[in-house]
Design a protein around this motif. Sequence first.
Motif, PDB file in Angstrom:
ATOM      1  N   UNK A 102       0.817  -1.202   0.000  1.00 25.32           N
ATOM      2  CA  UNK A 102       0.000   0.000   0.000  1.00 25.32           C
ATOM      3  C   UNK A 102       0.859   1.264   0.000  1.00 25.32           C
ATOM      4  N   UNK A 103       1.913   1.282   0.808  1.00 24.68           N
ATOM      5  CA  UNK A 103       2.796   2.449   0.853  1.00 24.68           C
ATOM      6  C   UNK A 103       3.365   2.747  -0.528  1.00 24.68           C
ATOM      7  N   UNK A 104       3.750   1.702  -1.224  1.00 25.52           N
ATOM      8  CA  UNK A 104       4.311   1.854  -2.570  1.00 25.52           C
ATOM      9  C   UNK A 104       3.259   2.398  -3.538  1.00 25.52           C
ATOM     10  N   UNK A 105       2.027   1.903  -3.440  1.00 18.65           N
ATOM     11  CA  UNK A 105       0.944   2.390  -4.291  1.00 18.65           C
ATOM     12  C   UNK A 105       0.710   3.882  -4.071  1.00 18.65           C
ATOM     13  N   UNK A 106       0.673   4.295  -2.799  1.00 22.13           N
ATOM     14  CA  UNK A 106       0.425   5.709  -2.483  1.00 22.13           C
ATOM     15  C   UNK A 106       1.557   6.589  -3.011  1.00 22.13           C
ATOM     16  N   UNK A 107       2.794   6.197  -2.780  1.00 20.35           N
ATOM     17  CA  UNK A 107       3.929   7.010  -3.226  1.00 20.35           C
ATOM     18  C   UNK A 107       3.994   7.106  -4.744  1.00 20.35           C
ATOM     19  N   UNK A 108       3.718   6.004  -5.428  1.00 17.81           N
ATOM     20  CA  UNK A 108       3.709   6.032  -6.890  1.00 17.81           C
ATOM     21  C   UNK A 108       2.563   6.898  -7.408  1.00 17.81           C
ATOM     22  N   UNK A 109       1.421   6.817  -6.744  1.00 14.58           N
ATOM     23  CA  UNK A 109       0.250   7.576  -7.186  1.00 14.58           C
ATOM     24  C   UNK A 109       0.481   9.075  -7.088  1.00 14.58           C
ATOM     25  N   UNK A 110       1.088   9.510  -5.998  1.00 16.81           N
ATOM     26  CA  UNK A 110       1.295  10.945  -5.814  1.00 16.81           C
ATOM     27  C   UNK A 110       2.296  11.476  -6.840  1.00 16.81           C
ATOM     28  N   UNK A 111       3.263  10.659  -7.218  1.00 17.46           N
ATOM     29  CA  UNK A 111       4.246  11.086  -8.222  1.00 17.46           C
ATOM     30  C   UNK A 111       3.613  11.226  -9.599  1.00 17.46           C
ATOM     31  N   UNK A 112       2.848  10.225 -10.002  1.00 17.04           N
ATOM     32  CA  UNK A 112       2.277  10.271 -11.348  1.00 17.04           C
ATOM     33  C   UNK A 112       1.208  11.357 -11.445  1.00 17.04           C
ATOM     34  N   UNK A 113       0.457  11.587 -10.376  1.00 16.76           N
ATOM     35  CA  UNK A 113      -0.579  12.621 -10.406  1.00 16.76           C
ATOM     36  C   UNK A 113       0.048  14.010 -10.504  1.00 16.76           C
ATOM     37  N   UNK A 114       1.144  14.235  -9.789  1.00 22.25           N
ATOM     38  CA  UNK A 114       1.838  15.521  -9.878  1.00 22.25           C
ATOM     39  C   UNK A 114       2.416  15.730 -11.273  1.00 22.25           C
ATOM     40  N   UNK A 115       2.937  14.671 -11.876  1.00 20.80           N
ATOM     41  CA  UNK A 115       3.519  14.787 -13.218  1.00 20.80           C
ATOM     42  C   UNK A 115       2.450  15.034 -14.274  1.00 20.80           C
ATOM     43  N   UNK A 116       1.310  14.371 -14.155  1.00 15.56           N
ATOM     44  CA  UNK A 116       0.254  14.522 -15.158  1.00 15.56           C
ATOM     45  C   UNK A 116      -0.372  15.918 -15.129  1.00 15.56           C
ATOM     46  N   UNK A 117      -0.510  16.495 -13.950  1.00 12.50           N
ATOM     47  CA  UNK A 117      -1.237  17.758 -13.813  1.00 12.50           C
ATOM     48  C   UNK A 117      -0.337  18.970 -13.663  1.00 12.50           C
ATOM     49  N   UNK A 118       0.951  18.748 -13.373  1.00 11.51           N
ATOM     50  CA  UNK A 118       1.858  19.856 -13.047  1.00 11.51           C
ATOM     51  C   UNK A 118       1.309  20.689 -11.891  1.00 11.51           C
ATOM     52  N   UNK A 119       0.680  20.008 -10.946  1.00  7.89           N
ATOM     53  CA  UNK A 119       0.144  20.656  -9.760  1.00  7.89           C
ATOM     54  C   UNK A 119       0.650  19.919  -8.526  1.00  7.89           C
ATOM     55  N   UNK A 120       0.210  20.369  -7.362  1.00  9.02           N
ATOM     56  CA  UNK A 120       0.539  19.669  -6.127  1.00  9.02           C
ATOM     57  C   UNK A 120      -0.431  18.500  -5.973  1.00  9.02           C
ATOM     58  N   UNK A 121       0.099  17.315  -5.786  1.00  3.22           N
ATOM     59  CA  UNK A 121      -0.734  16.117  -5.645  1.00  3.22           C
ATOM     60  C   UNK A 121      -0.783  15.686  -4.182  1.00  3.22           C
ATOM     61  N   UNK A 122      -1.969  15.274  -3.741  1.00  6.87           N
ATOM     62  CA  UNK A 122      -2.170  14.810  -2.369  1.00  6.87           C
ATOM     63  C   UNK A 122      -2.903  13.470  -2.431  1.00  6.87           C
ATOM     64  N   UNK A 123      -2.371  12.471  -1.743  1.00  8.56           N
ATOM     65  CA  UNK A 123      -3.016  11.156  -1.700  1.00  8.56           C
ATOM     66  C   UNK A 123      -3.160  10.737  -0.242  1.00  8.56           C
ATOM     67  N   UNK A 124      -4.380  10.465   0.150  1.00 10.14           N
ATOM     68  CA  UNK A 124      -4.662   9.987   1.507  1.00 10.14           C
ATOM     69  C   UNK A 124      -4.468   8.480   1.542  1.00 10.14           C
ATOM     70  N   UNK A 125      -3.815   7.994   2.592  1.00  3.50           N
ATOM     71  CA  UNK A 125      -3.653   6.547   2.737  1.00  3.50           C
ATOM     72  C   UNK A 125      -5.021   5.900   2.956  1.00  3.50           C
ATOM     73  N   UNK A 126      -5.217   4.705   2.443  1.00  7.62           N
ATOM     74  CA  UNK A 126      -6.527   4.051   2.598  1.00  7.62           C
ATOM     75  C   UNK A 126      -6.861   3.806   4.054  1.00  7.62           C
ATOM     76  N   UNK A 127      -8.101   3.996   4.384  1.00  7.50           N
ATOM     77  CA  UNK A 127      -8.563   3.866   5.758  1.00  7.50           C
ATOM     78  C   UNK A 127      -8.887   2.422   6.093  1.00  7.50           C
ATOM     79  N   UNK A 128      -8.251   1.934   7.159  1.00  8.43           N
ATOM     80  CA  UNK A 128      -8.580   0.579   7.600  1.00  8.43           C
ATOM     81  C   UNK A 128      -9.992   0.506   8.172  1.00  8.43           C
ATOM     82  N   UNK A 129     -10.490   1.628   8.708  1.00  9.02           N
ATOM     83  CA  UNK A 129     -11.834   1.596   9.278  1.00  9.02           C
ATOM     84  C   UNK A 129     -12.881   1.419   8.199  1.00  9.02           C
TER      85      UNK A 129
END
Length: 338
Positions: A102-129
């Motif tokens: 999961x950590x790897x998915x989140x870190x990869x997601x924030x990188x690709x989203x920032x690259x695609x949009x040229x904006x600041x990307x924010x990814x919330x970790x999935x909630x166990x609850x």
Amino acid sequence: MSDDRRLDVLRAIVEDYVATQEPVGSRSLLDRHQLGVSPATIRNDMAALEDEGYITQPHTSAGRIPTDKGYRLFVDRLSTVKALSPAERRAIETFLTGAVDVDDVVQRSVKVLAQLTNQVAIVQYPSLTRSTVRHIELVALEGSRVLLVVITSSGRVEQRIIELVETPDTELVAEMRTRIARATVGERLPEASLRLADMIETFAANDRPVVTSIVTTLTHTFSNERSDERIAVGGTANLARFGSDFDTAIKPVLEAMEEQVVLLKLLGEATSGLSVRIGTETGHEGLSSTAVVSSAYGADDLALATLGTVGPTRMDYPATMAAVGAVARYVGRTLADN
């Protein structure tokens, strides 16, 4: 505004201002867009849009720029979201393929989203609850130890080694594994904890010390992890790409994004569909010059958390919305597949 022509004029102003970063005049609208009306009609429409608060005149420029109200109407009336190019879709898939946890998915997601949009990307970790139990394994080790493995629908894997007061009987471990799985698999973690509590009394009195230790550890595993309070941020350097008119806004934006509580509030509660908040709609004074585009992501049709971008109000909304939505879908699919 019910006049479709004026909406076309507003759409053209937004598109030109996003593309050129310059105030838009009536002449440039006629040169760049097939509006099918006279210059006088364009000027009248622009005057009406300004009177109604959808565009404004910055300084003494002859051109106009959209207001937050204008961007809001533009987004609300979008008939289509810009499709991602094949290269963009491949970039997302390539980034997320091979993620190990999961950590790897989140870190990869924030990188690709920032690259695609040229904006600041924010990814919330999935909630166990919000997660459900996907698999539970109980394995007897040497002596009085057992290994507990929990896999959730968010893809998170939790392992615990439990030291018991006595060496458990092999048949008891197998029976517990079966009954715990029957009671919890497919259940949300809070409900799974409740069902486990009811299970202890169903075992024989002499087995209850072992059962209680295992159930207590499992319940703590379900309830103690607050991963939904963790976030990953990427692409803050993209703030410098937004042009000279945004320079004065960079400091308060950076200060606002240093506060994790602010970022979590920006992403909001995970819901279905895209959310776009513009200017003061962000609810934070330091972000009044920005817009936030966010979307829930999940696995097995369950929203686990939210991801999104922060950029200037003068952003390419159709493209940003497409990128955020696509990354959210890919993240959900990756978690479900893994």
